[in-house]
Design a protein around this motif. Structure first.
Motif, PDB file in Angstrom:
ATOM      1  N   ILE A   1      45.266  26.417  53.845  1.00  0.00           N
ATOM      2  CA  ILE A   1      45.685  25.719  52.627  1.00  0.00           C
ATOM      3  C   ILE A   1      44.522  25.644  51.648  1.00  0.00           C
ATOM      4  CG2 ILE A   1      46.453  23.484  51.719  1.00  0.00           C
ATOM      5  CD1 ILE A   1      48.078  23.188  54.321  1.00  0.00           C
ATOM      6  N   LYS A   2      43.307  25.372  52.131  1.00  0.00           N
ATOM      7  CA  LYS A   2      42.129  25.336  51.257  1.00  0.00           C
ATOM      8  C   LYS A   2      41.866  26.703  50.638  1.00  0.00           C
ATOM      9  CE  LYS A   2      39.657  21.579  53.506  1.00  0.00           C
ATOM     10  NZ  LYS A   2      38.479  21.209  54.312  1.00  0.00           N
ATOM     11  N   LYS A   3      42.050  27.770  51.412  1.00  0.00           N
ATOM     12  CA  LYS A   3      41.835  29.126  50.903  1.00  0.00           C
ATOM     13  C   LYS A   3      42.850  29.458  49.803  1.00  0.00           C
ATOM     14  CE  LYS A   3      41.433  33.898  52.391  1.00  0.00           C
ATOM     15  NZ  LYS A   3      41.545  34.845  53.483  1.00  0.00           N
ATOM     16  N   ILE A   4      44.100  29.047  49.991  1.00  0.00           N
ATOM     17  CA  ILE A   4      45.126  29.288  48.977  1.00  0.00           C
ATOM     18  C   ILE A   4      44.800  28.526  47.697  1.00  0.00           C
ATOM     19  CG2 ILE A   4      47.549  28.846  48.391  1.00  0.00           C
ATOM     20  CD1 ILE A   4      48.194  29.507  51.335  1.00  0.00           C
ATOM     21  N   TRP A   5      44.392  27.273  47.811  1.00  0.00           N
ATOM     22  CA  TRP A   5      44.033  26.491  46.626  1.00  0.00           C
ATOM     23  C   TRP A   5      42.806  27.060  45.931  1.00  0.00           C
ATOM     24  CZ3 TRP A   5      46.792  23.583  43.726  1.00  0.00           C
ATOM     25  CH2 TRP A   5      47.866  22.888  44.242  1.00  0.00           C
ATOM     26  N   LYS A   6      41.828  27.523  46.709  1.00  0.00           N
ATOM     27  CA  LYS A   6      40.630  28.126  46.124  1.00  0.00           C
ATOM     28  C   LYS A   6      40.994  29.363  45.316  1.00  0.00           C
ATOM     29  CE  LYS A   6      36.310  30.362  47.331  1.00  0.00           C
ATOM     30  NZ  LYS A   6      35.517  30.933  48.414  1.00  0.00           N
ATOM     31  N   THR A   7      41.837  30.218  45.889  1.00  0.00           N
ATOM     32  CA  THR A   7      42.271  31.419  45.189  1.00  0.00           C
ATOM     33  C   THR A   7      43.071  31.061  43.937  1.00  0.00           C
ATOM     34  OG1 THR A   7      42.348  32.612  47.281  1.00  0.00           O
ATOM     35  CG2 THR A   7      43.553  33.575  45.434  1.00  0.00           C
ATOM     36  N   ALA A   8      43.949  30.089  44.043  1.00  0.00           N
ATOM     37  CA  ALA A   8      44.738  29.672  42.883  1.00  0.00           C
ATOM     38  C   ALA A   8      43.845  29.121  41.772  1.00  0.00           C
ATOM     39  CB  ALA A   8      45.773  28.628  43.301  1.00  0.00           C
ATOM     40  N   LEU A   9      42.812  28.373  42.127  1.00  0.00           N
ATOM     41  CA  LEU A   9      41.910  27.835  41.116  1.00  0.00           C
ATOM     42  C   LEU A   9      41.065  28.937  40.476  1.00  0.00           C
ATOM     43  CD1 LEU A   9      40.802  24.489  42.792  1.00  0.00           C
ATOM     44  CD2 LEU A   9      42.309  24.801  40.825  1.00  0.00           C
ATOM     45  N   ILE A  10      40.664  29.932  41.256  1.00  0.00           N
ATOM     46  CA  ILE A  10      39.929  31.073  40.690  1.00  0.00           C
ATOM     47  C   ILE A  10      40.814  31.817  39.698  1.00  0.00           C
ATOM     48  CG2 ILE A  10      38.946  33.341  41.244  1.00  0.00           C
ATOM     49  CD1 ILE A  10      37.841  32.042  43.816  1.00  0.00           C
ATOM     50  N   LEU A  11      42.062  32.064  40.072  1.00  0.00           N
ATOM     51  CA  LEU A  11      42.994  32.745  39.169  1.00  0.00           C
ATOM     52  C   LEU A  11      43.244  31.914  37.913  1.00  0.00           C
ATOM     53  CD1 LEU A  11      45.561  34.161  41.740  1.00  0.00           C
ATOM     54  CD2 LEU A  11      43.848  35.430  40.459  1.00  0.00           C
ATOM     55  N   LEU A  12      43.338  30.605  38.071  1.00  0.00           N
ATOM     56  CA  LEU A  12      43.517  29.722  36.912  1.00  0.00           C
ATOM     57  C   LEU A  12      42.301  29.789  35.990  1.00  0.00           C
ATOM     58  CD1 LEU A  12      45.171  27.474  35.469  1.00  0.00           C
ATOM     59  CD2 LEU A  12      43.850  25.853  36.840  1.00  0.00           C
ATOM     60  N   ALA A  13      41.104  29.786  36.569  1.00  0.00           N
ATOM     61  CA  ALA A  13      39.886  29.849  35.755  1.00  0.00           C
ATOM     62  C   ALA A  13      39.798  31.166  34.994  1.00  0.00           C
ATOM     63  CB  ALA A  13      38.663  29.660  36.650  1.00  0.00           C
ATOM     64  N   ILE A  14      40.117  32.270  35.665  1.00  0.00           N
ATOM     65  CA  ILE A  14      40.072  33.572  34.986  1.00  0.00           C
ATOM     66  C   ILE A  14      41.099  33.616  33.864  1.00  0.00           C
ATOM     67  CG2 ILE A  14      40.440  36.051  35.285  1.00  0.00           C
ATOM     68  CD1 ILE A  14      39.358  35.726  38.142  1.00  0.00           C
ATOM     69  N   THR A  15      42.289  33.094  34.115  1.00  0.00           N
ATOM     70  CA  THR A  15      43.321  33.065  33.085  1.00  0.00           C
ATOM     71  C   THR A  15      42.899  32.180  31.914  1.00  0.00           C
ATOM     72  OG1 THR A  15      44.993  33.409  34.791  1.00  0.00           O
ATOM     73  CG2 THR A  15      45.761  32.595  32.660  1.00  0.00           C
ATOM     74  N   ALA A  16      42.254  31.058  32.196  1.00  0.00           N
ATOM     75  CA  ALA A  16      41.784  30.177  31.124  1.00  0.00           C
ATOM     76  C   ALA A  16      40.717  30.878  30.277  1.00  0.00           C
ATOM     77  CB  ALA A  16      41.230  28.887  31.717  1.00  0.00           C
ATOM     78  N   VAL A  17      39.834  31.641  30.929  1.00  0.00           N
ATOM     79  CA  VAL A  17      38.818  32.393  30.183  1.00  0.00           C
ATOM     80  C   VAL A  17      39.488  33.438  29.301  1.00  0.00           C
ATOM     81  CG1 VAL A  17      36.929  34.058  30.449  1.00  0.00           C
ATOM     82  CG2 VAL A  17      36.944  31.963  31.804  1.00  0.00           C
ATOM     83  N   GLU A  18      40.490  34.135  29.840  1.00  0.00           N
ATOM     84  CA  GLU A  18      41.223  35.117  29.035  1.00  0.00           C
ATOM     85  C   GLU A  18      41.902  34.448  27.844  1.00  0.00           C
ATOM     86  OE1 GLU A  18      42.577  38.570  32.165  1.00  0.00           O
ATOM     87  OE2 GLU A  18      43.879  36.854  31.885  1.00  0.00           O
ATOM     88  N   PHE A  19      42.508  33.311  28.071  1.00  0.00           N
ATOM     89  CA  PHE A  19      43.184  32.580  27.011  1.00  0.00           C
ATOM     90  C   PHE A  19      42.198  32.146  25.940  1.00  0.00           C
ATOM     91  CE2 PHE A  19      47.007  30.567  25.649  1.00  0.00           C
ATOM     92  CZ  PHE A  19      46.615  29.420  24.968  1.00  0.00           C
ATOM     93  N   LEU A  20      41.048  31.641  26.366  1.00  0.00           N
ATOM     94  CA  LEU A  20      40.018  31.212  25.424  1.00  0.00           C
ATOM     95  C   LEU A  20      39.491  32.397  24.610  1.00  0.00           C
ATOM     96  CD1 LEU A  20      38.253  28.772  24.547  1.00  0.00           C
ATOM     97  CD2 LEU A  20      36.613  29.517  26.276  1.00  0.00           C
ATOM     98  N   MET A  21      39.269  33.527  25.276  1.00  0.00           N
ATOM     99  CA  MET A  21      38.789  34.714  24.568  1.00  0.00           C
ATOM    100  C   MET A  21      39.817  35.219  23.563  1.00  0.00           C
ATOM    101  SD  MET A  21      36.671  36.954  27.400  1.00  0.00           S
ATOM    102  CE  MET A  21      38.139  37.802  27.838  1.00  0.00           C
ATOM    103  N   ALA A  22      41.086  35.106  23.906  1.00  0.00           N
ATOM    104  CA  ALA A  22      42.132  35.614  23.022  1.00  0.00           C
ATOM    105  C   ALA A  22      42.150  34.883  21.683  1.00  0.00           C
ATOM    106  CB  ALA A  22      43.499  35.487  23.696  1.00  0.00           C
ATOM    107  N   PHE A  23      41.776  33.602  21.687  1.00  0.00           N
ATOM    108  CA  PHE A  23      41.831  32.825  20.459  1.00  0.00           C
ATOM    109  C   PHE A  23      40.488  32.638  19.772  1.00  0.00           C
ATOM    110  CE2 PHE A  23      45.794  31.537  22.514  1.00  0.00           C
ATOM    111  CZ  PHE A  23      46.662  31.792  21.471  1.00  0.00           C
ATOM    112  N   THR A  24      39.395  33.020  20.432  1.00  0.00           N
ATOM    113  CA  THR A  24      38.089  32.799  19.821  1.00  0.00           C
ATOM    114  C   THR A  24      37.353  34.088  19.469  1.00  0.00           C
ATOM    115  OG1 THR A  24      37.031  32.648  22.005  1.00  0.00           O
ATOM    116  CG2 THR A  24      37.763  30.580  20.965  1.00  0.00           C
TER     117      THR A  24
END
Length: 109
Positions: A20-43
């Motif tokens: 369960i910790k591994k799944i949450w870690k992976t999900a948070l990494i994917l969320l962080a990468i997506t947030a960086v992509e989103f931030l780059m798209a608008f800045t």
């Protein structure tokens, strides 16, 4: 007619907190990468650098999805590379086709 026993063959396995910790870690990494992509798209300004960063981050996210959710992290390395290497060539093909299409379009005008 014989009476059937209604016992279930389903066995409950205790909760595995490490998985369960591994799944949450992976999900948070994917969320962080997506947030960086989103931030780059608008800045960031549109251009080759932004597109290259989007492609690189998307491949990075695909790697995490393949390694954890598709369970290829536990598989043999040749199987992993048989999926990644064609992906790299596919990206190269798309870039080459866009470049050639642009050159042909500019040649006609």
């Amino acid at each position: 007619m014989a009476a059937h026993n209604n016992k279930s063959a389903l066995e409950v396995i205790p909760r595995d907190n490490e998985k369960i910790k591994k799944i949450w870690k992976t999900a948070l990494i994917l969320l962080a990468i997506t947030a960086v992509e989103f931030l780059m798209a608008f800045t960031m300004e549109r251009g080759l650098l932004l597109y290259f960063l989007f492609i690189a981050l998307t491949i990075w996210k695909a790697k995490y999805i393949m390694m954890d959710f598709m369970h290829l992290g536990e598989e043999a390395k040749p199987l992993f590379y048989s999926i990644i290497v064609p992906l790299i060539f596919l990206v190269w093909l798309v870039i080459a086709l866009v470049k050639e299409g642009t050159d042909i379009f500019m040649y006609r005008w």
